[in-house]
Design a protein around this motif. Structure first.
Motif, PDB file in Angstrom:
ATOM      1  N   MET A   1       7.823  24.634 121.995  1.00 29.06           N
ATOM      2  CA  MET A   1       7.384  23.243 122.337  1.00 29.06           C
ATOM      3  C   MET A   1       8.199  22.858 123.190  1.00 29.06           C
ATOM      4  O   MET A   1       9.456  22.940 123.125  1.00 29.06           O
ATOM      5  CB  MET A   1       7.040  22.468 121.054  1.00 29.06           C
ATOM      6  N   THR A   2       7.856  21.925 124.121  1.00 30.50           N
ATOM      7  CA  THR A   2       8.771  21.662 125.423  1.00 30.50           C
ATOM      8  C   THR A   2       9.723  20.559 124.795  1.00 30.50           C
ATOM      9  O   THR A   2      10.709  20.294 125.472  1.00 30.50           O
ATOM     10  CB  THR A   2       7.926  21.042 126.508  1.00 30.50           C
ATOM     11  N   ASN A   3       9.484  19.516 123.896  1.00 29.57           N
ATOM     12  CA  ASN A   3      10.310  18.503 123.234  1.00 29.57           C
ATOM     13  C   ASN A   3      10.312  18.746 121.927  1.00 29.57           C
ATOM     14  O   ASN A   3       9.361  18.923 121.121  1.00 29.57           O
ATOM     15  CB  ASN A   3       9.533  17.419 124.000  1.00 29.57           C
ATOM     16  N   THR A   4      11.331  18.159 121.288  1.00 28.81           N
ATOM     17  CA  THR A   4      11.620  18.348 120.001  1.00 28.81           C
ATOM     18  C   THR A   4      10.956  16.888 119.440  1.00 28.81           C
ATOM     19  O   THR A   4      10.911  15.845 120.005  1.00 28.81           O
ATOM     20  CB  THR A   4      13.058  17.954 119.463  1.00 28.81           C
ATOM     21  N   ILE A   5      10.271  17.208 118.161  1.00 33.98           N
ATOM     22  CA  ILE A   5       9.480  16.278 117.661  1.00 33.98           C
ATOM     23  C   ILE A   5      10.573  15.316 116.715  1.00 33.98           C
ATOM     24  O   ILE A   5      11.300  15.883 116.123  1.00 33.98           O
ATOM     25  CB  ILE A   5       8.345  16.662 116.580  1.00 33.98           C
ATOM     26  N   LEU A   6      10.576  14.145 116.861  1.00 35.49           N
ATOM     27  CA  LEU A   6      11.319  13.229 115.783  1.00 35.49           C
ATOM     28  C   LEU A   6      10.761  13.070 114.666  1.00 35.49           C
ATOM     29  O   LEU A   6       9.590  12.724 114.270  1.00 35.49           O
ATOM     30  CB  LEU A   6      11.429  11.916 116.477  1.00 35.49           C
ATOM     31  N   LEU A   7      11.432  13.778 113.656  1.00 38.09           N
ATOM     32  CA  LEU A   7      11.058  13.553 112.252  1.00 38.09           C
ATOM     33  C   LEU A   7      12.050  12.542 111.324  1.00 38.09           C
ATOM     34  O   LEU A   7      13.126  12.374 111.542  1.00 38.09           O
ATOM     35  CB  LEU A   7      11.167  14.762 111.606  1.00 38.09           C
ATOM     36  N   SER A   8      11.187  11.775 110.470  1.00 34.43           N
ATOM     37  CA  SER A   8      11.989  10.881 109.627  1.00 34.43           C
ATOM     38  C   SER A   8      11.822  11.109 108.248  1.00 34.43           C
ATOM     39  O   SER A   8      11.014  11.664 107.796  1.00 34.43           O
ATOM     40  CB  SER A   8      11.329   9.427 109.909  1.00 34.43           C
ATOM     41  N   ARG A   9      13.060  11.293 107.541  1.00 32.52           N
ATOM     42  CA  ARG A   9      13.181  11.711 106.165  1.00 32.52           C
ATOM     43  C   ARG A   9      13.117  10.130 105.228  1.00 32.52           C
ATOM     44  O   ARG A   9      13.275  10.222 104.050  1.00 32.52           O
ATOM     45  CB  ARG A   9      14.305  12.414 105.458  1.00 32.52           C
ATOM     46  N   ALA A  10      13.150   9.091 106.136  1.00 29.10           N
ATOM     47  CA  ALA A  10      13.350   7.794 105.371  1.00 29.10           C
ATOM     48  C   ALA A  10      12.095   7.297 104.947  1.00 29.10           C
ATOM     49  O   ALA A  10      11.880   6.427 103.722  1.00 29.10           O
ATOM     50  CB  ALA A  10      13.996   6.836 106.315  1.00 29.10           C
ATOM     51  N   GLY A  11      10.698   7.479 105.594  1.00 31.92           N
ATOM     52  CA  GLY A  11       9.652   6.871 104.998  1.00 31.92           C
ATOM     53  C   GLY A  11       8.881   7.615 104.091  1.00 31.92           C
ATOM     54  O   GLY A  11       9.243   8.633 103.589  1.00 31.92           O
ATOM     55  N   GLY A  12       7.715   7.057 103.634  1.00 30.58           N
ATOM     56  CA  GLY A  12       7.093   7.817 102.790  1.00 30.58           C
ATOM     57  C   GLY A  12       6.250   8.878 103.010  1.00 30.58           C
ATOM     58  O   GLY A  12       5.496   9.643 102.432  1.00 30.58           O
ATOM     59  N   GLU A  13       5.999   9.280 104.397  1.00 24.62           N
ATOM     60  CA  GLU A  13       5.265  10.243 105.002  1.00 24.62           C
ATOM     61  C   GLU A  13       6.085  11.660 105.026  1.00 24.62           C
ATOM     62  O   GLU A  13       7.095  11.593 105.073  1.00 24.62           O
ATOM     63  CB  GLU A  13       4.793   9.983 106.303  1.00 24.62           C
ATOM     64  N   ILE A  19       4.760  16.502 111.048  1.00 27.72           N
ATOM     65  CA  ILE A  19       4.442  17.432 112.195  1.00 27.72           C
ATOM     66  C   ILE A  19       3.241  17.507 112.469  1.00 27.72           C
ATOM     67  O   ILE A  19       2.699  18.009 113.827  1.00 27.72           O
ATOM     68  CB  ILE A  19       5.127  18.980 111.629  1.00 27.72           C
ATOM     69  N   VAL A  20       2.202  17.566 111.688  1.00 24.83           N
ATOM     70  CA  VAL A  20       0.652  17.660 111.849  1.00 24.83           C
ATOM     71  C   VAL A  20       0.454  16.467 112.724  1.00 24.83           C
ATOM     72  O   VAL A  20      -0.358  16.612 114.021  1.00 24.83           O
ATOM     73  CB  VAL A  20      -0.202  17.751 110.638  1.00 24.83           C
ATOM     74  N   ASN A  46      13.888  26.179 112.586  1.00 23.10           N
ATOM     75  CA  ASN A  46      15.137  26.123 112.955  1.00 23.10           C
ATOM     76  C   ASN A  46      15.432  24.908 113.648  1.00 23.10           C
ATOM     77  O   ASN A  46      16.538  24.207 113.852  1.00 23.10           O
ATOM     78  CB  ASN A  46      15.487  27.227 113.525  1.00 23.10           C
ATOM     79  N   ALA A  47      14.583  24.788 114.938  1.00 23.81           N
ATOM     80  CA  ALA A  47      14.710  23.788 115.789  1.00 23.81           C
ATOM     81  C   ALA A  47      14.809  22.185 115.400  1.00 23.81           C
ATOM     82  O   ALA A  47      15.174  21.256 116.077  1.00 23.81           O
ATOM     83  CB  ALA A  47      13.588  23.952 116.979  1.00 23.81           C
ATOM     84  N   HIS A  48      13.868  22.249 114.043  1.00 26.07           N
ATOM     85  CA  HIS A  48      13.586  20.997 113.611  1.00 26.07           C
ATOM     86  C   HIS A  48      14.519  20.526 112.263  1.00 26.07           C
ATOM     87  O   HIS A  48      14.252  19.622 111.634  1.00 26.07           O
ATOM     88  CB  HIS A  48      12.117  20.746 113.364  1.00 26.07           C
ATOM     89  N   GLY A  49      15.118  21.662 111.786  1.00 28.53           N
ATOM     90  CA  GLY A  49      15.811  21.482 110.617  1.00 28.53           C
ATOM     91  C   GLY A  49      15.093  21.165 109.416  1.00 28.53           C
ATOM     92  O   GLY A  49      15.269  20.538 108.421  1.00 28.53           O
ATOM     93  N   VAL A  50      13.785  21.783 109.416  1.00 29.79           N
ATOM     94  CA  VAL A  50      13.149  21.817 108.256  1.00 29.79           C
ATOM     95  C   VAL A  50      12.781  23.190 107.639  1.00 29.79           C
ATOM     96  O   VAL A  50      13.223  24.309 108.094  1.00 29.79           O
ATOM     97  CB  VAL A  50      11.807  21.183 108.527  1.00 29.79           C
ATOM     98  N   SER A  51      12.376  23.347 106.509  1.00 29.96           N
ATOM     99  CA  SER A  51      12.164  24.649 105.667  1.00 29.96           C
ATOM    100  C   SER A  51      10.851  25.391 106.489  1.00 29.96           C
ATOM    101  O   SER A  51      10.158  24.719 106.693  1.00 29.96           O
ATOM    102  CB  SER A  51      11.852  24.697 104.244  1.00 29.96           C
ATOM    103  N   PRO A  52      10.927  26.701 106.334  1.00 30.90           N
ATOM    104  CA  PRO A  52       9.604  27.550 106.788  1.00 30.90           C
ATOM    105  C   PRO A  52       8.472  27.345 106.007  1.00 30.90           C
ATOM    106  O   PRO A  52       7.206  26.898 106.574  1.00 30.90           O
ATOM    107  CB  PRO A  52      10.004  28.800 106.656  1.00 30.90           C
TER     108      PRO A  52
END
Length: 476
Positions: A1-13, A19-20, A46-52
């Motif tokens: 992907m051309t841009n990193t997706i911003l992920l939040s671990r603070a919310g309920g989602e 990602i979806v 690896n790019a987004h710091g999440v598990s496979p």
């Protein structure tokens, strides 16, 4: 992907669902093109710091929803969704097709407010973050109502609205020095429906409606769809440009003038007493009905902090129709608003509402009444105002450091109206590519012309990624 997706671990989602949603939005907006290969599961993780495992779950959901296809031994590819899309509207239908972020308009902003990115990356949004609101009070009210007789959950409500709520609103309006009996109040599905009902009652195709310029963008398209001509009145720091209002009123003879008197959207300015009297004088001279949208009333700290005059208090609902609601401070999902007007017009509007939707949600109105009557709502709104006050001055200083200009920083409210010194449509497109949602000034004017201004929500302007973007694009 051309841009990193911003992920939040603070919310309920969950991370997988974030990602979806983000990938689906980029495919829908043609940022990611059909046939392109997605990163491998390991590369994405690896790019987004999440598990496979998180990526596997997200990719599987995207395949199930028709966004991706899995090719054995080759990986995941973006699926061509063209056959699933509705045919484009005719060119004279009023809405241009959306290609990526081209053709920014009201529909584009509203659509992306609902589904693009987590709230902390949406400084263009018009609502407070969910964690600022009192979800516990809403939940308690829902549980209390569910324990009552089941018939209230199964039957229609009353076309004019839940009577105990209207009785409570009578007392609320009295605090603003507006006299309105319950018979003068009609509940609605938010201020959006209230505006639509009033416009349908007063206008016919070809009639003119005045709005502030800038103003809340959603009503522009709604009025235009009714065949009305929407004309903007320049908004100044203490209200509209009276000279322009008088001149345009004589020229166009509008049926309605829709105005925020308190905490104007998008500038958070409020109407002075002098301007309020002048508006009413012009309205009387040219037989204009004033529609006073006071949706932000509970965010206003009082005239000792910011002078503000409600025209309904001066006019006592003779020529002024007053609108209010609770989506900004209680819960947008409840969709509970109201109209206060003369008793005769209230009955006509209740009949119109009955023909359109029968009733509004009795359950939602009971929830709002329960929250209001329990006594905690006032303290809740005080906490919101205090929290906004703690952010406002610091946020304004940070914005100015990026090179933005703010002609008159408001002492209250959630919005600031800033001059970015460049076309904010182009800036919005760049932000969208970074997963950030801005609200360009062009959307807040009936003319929709390019603008250097934009609206920023200080409650949603705290993520470091937003400041890095603004500094990179606007900083010296």
């Amino acid at each position: 992907m051309t841009n990193t997706i911003l992920l939040s671990r603070a919310g309920g989602e969950s991370l997988s669902d974030q990602i979806v949603r983000s990938v689906a939005a980029r495919i829908d907006d043609r940022v990611l093109r059909a046939g392109a290969r997605m990163p491998s599961i390991r590369q994405f993780a690896n790019a987004h710091g999440v598990s496979p495992f998180t990526v596997v779950g997200a990719y599987d959901k995207l395949v199930a929803r028709g966004y991706l296809e899995s090719r054995r031994g080759a990986g995941f590819f973006i699926r061509d969704r063209a056959p699933l899309q509705a045919p484009p509207a005719p060119r004279d239908a009023g809405l241009a097709p959306h290609e990526g972020t081209q053709g920014l308009d009201v529909v584009w902003l509203v659509r992306n407010m609902f589904r693009t990115v987590p709230h902390q990356y949406m400084p263009g949004t018009g609502v407070l973050p969910a964690d600022w609101l009192d979800g516990v009070a809403i939940g308690n009210a829902l549980r209390a109502i569910s324990r009552q007789h089941s018939s209230i959950l199964l039957n229609y409500g009353v076309p004019q609205g839940y009577l105990p709520l209207r009785q409570h609103l009578q007392h609320k309006l009295a605090e603003f020095e507006i006299g309105a009996a319950p018979e003068q109040i009609v509940t609605t599905a938010g201020v959006t429906q209230a505006l639509d009902m009033v416009a349908r009652e007063f206008t016919r195709p070809g009639d003119t409606v005045f709005v502030d310029d800038p103003a809340w963008f959603l009503m522009f398209g709604s009025f235009a769809a009714l065949g009305a001509r929407v004309v903007g009145i320049p908004r100044l720091a203490d209200g509209p440009d009276i000279a322009q209002l008088a001149e345009l009123a004589a020229l166009h003879k509008p049926k309605l003038y829709v105005i925020n008197s308190v905490l104007h959207n998008p500038s958070s300015s409020s109407l002075s007493a002098a301007k309020a009297f002048q508006i009413l004088r012009i309205a009387e001279e040219h037989d204009i009905t004033i529609v006073e949208d006071d949706i932000y009333c509970d965010l206003h700290p009082g005239s000792s902090v910011q002078p503000a005059t409600r025209m309904a208090a001066l006019d006592q609902l003779q020529r002024v129709i007053y609108l209010g609601g609770f989506s900004k401070t209680m819960a947008a999902n409840l969709r509970v608003g109201f109209i206060a007007t003369s008793e005769e017009l209230a009955q006509r509007l209740a009949d119109r509402k009955m023909l359109q939707t029968l009733t509004t949600s009795d359950i939602g109105e009971r929830v709002v009444h329960k929250v209001l009557s329990e006594g905690s709502y006032r303290k809740h709104t005080e906490r919101i105002r205090t929290r906004l006050d703690g952010l406002r001055a610091r946020t304004v200083r940070q914005l100015e450091k990026t090179g933005m200009r703010i002609a008159s920083a408001p002492p209250a409210g959630m919005f600031v109206w800033v001059d970015a010194g460049r076309d904010t449509n182009a800036l919005t497109e760049k932000a969208m590519a970074q997963g950030l949602l801005l609200a360009p000034g062009s959307l807040f004017s009936p003319s929709q012309l390019p603008s250097q201004f934009m609206r920023l929500n200080i409650a949603a302007l705290q993520a470091p990624e937003i400041w890095r973007f603004l500094q990179r694009e606007l900083g010296a």
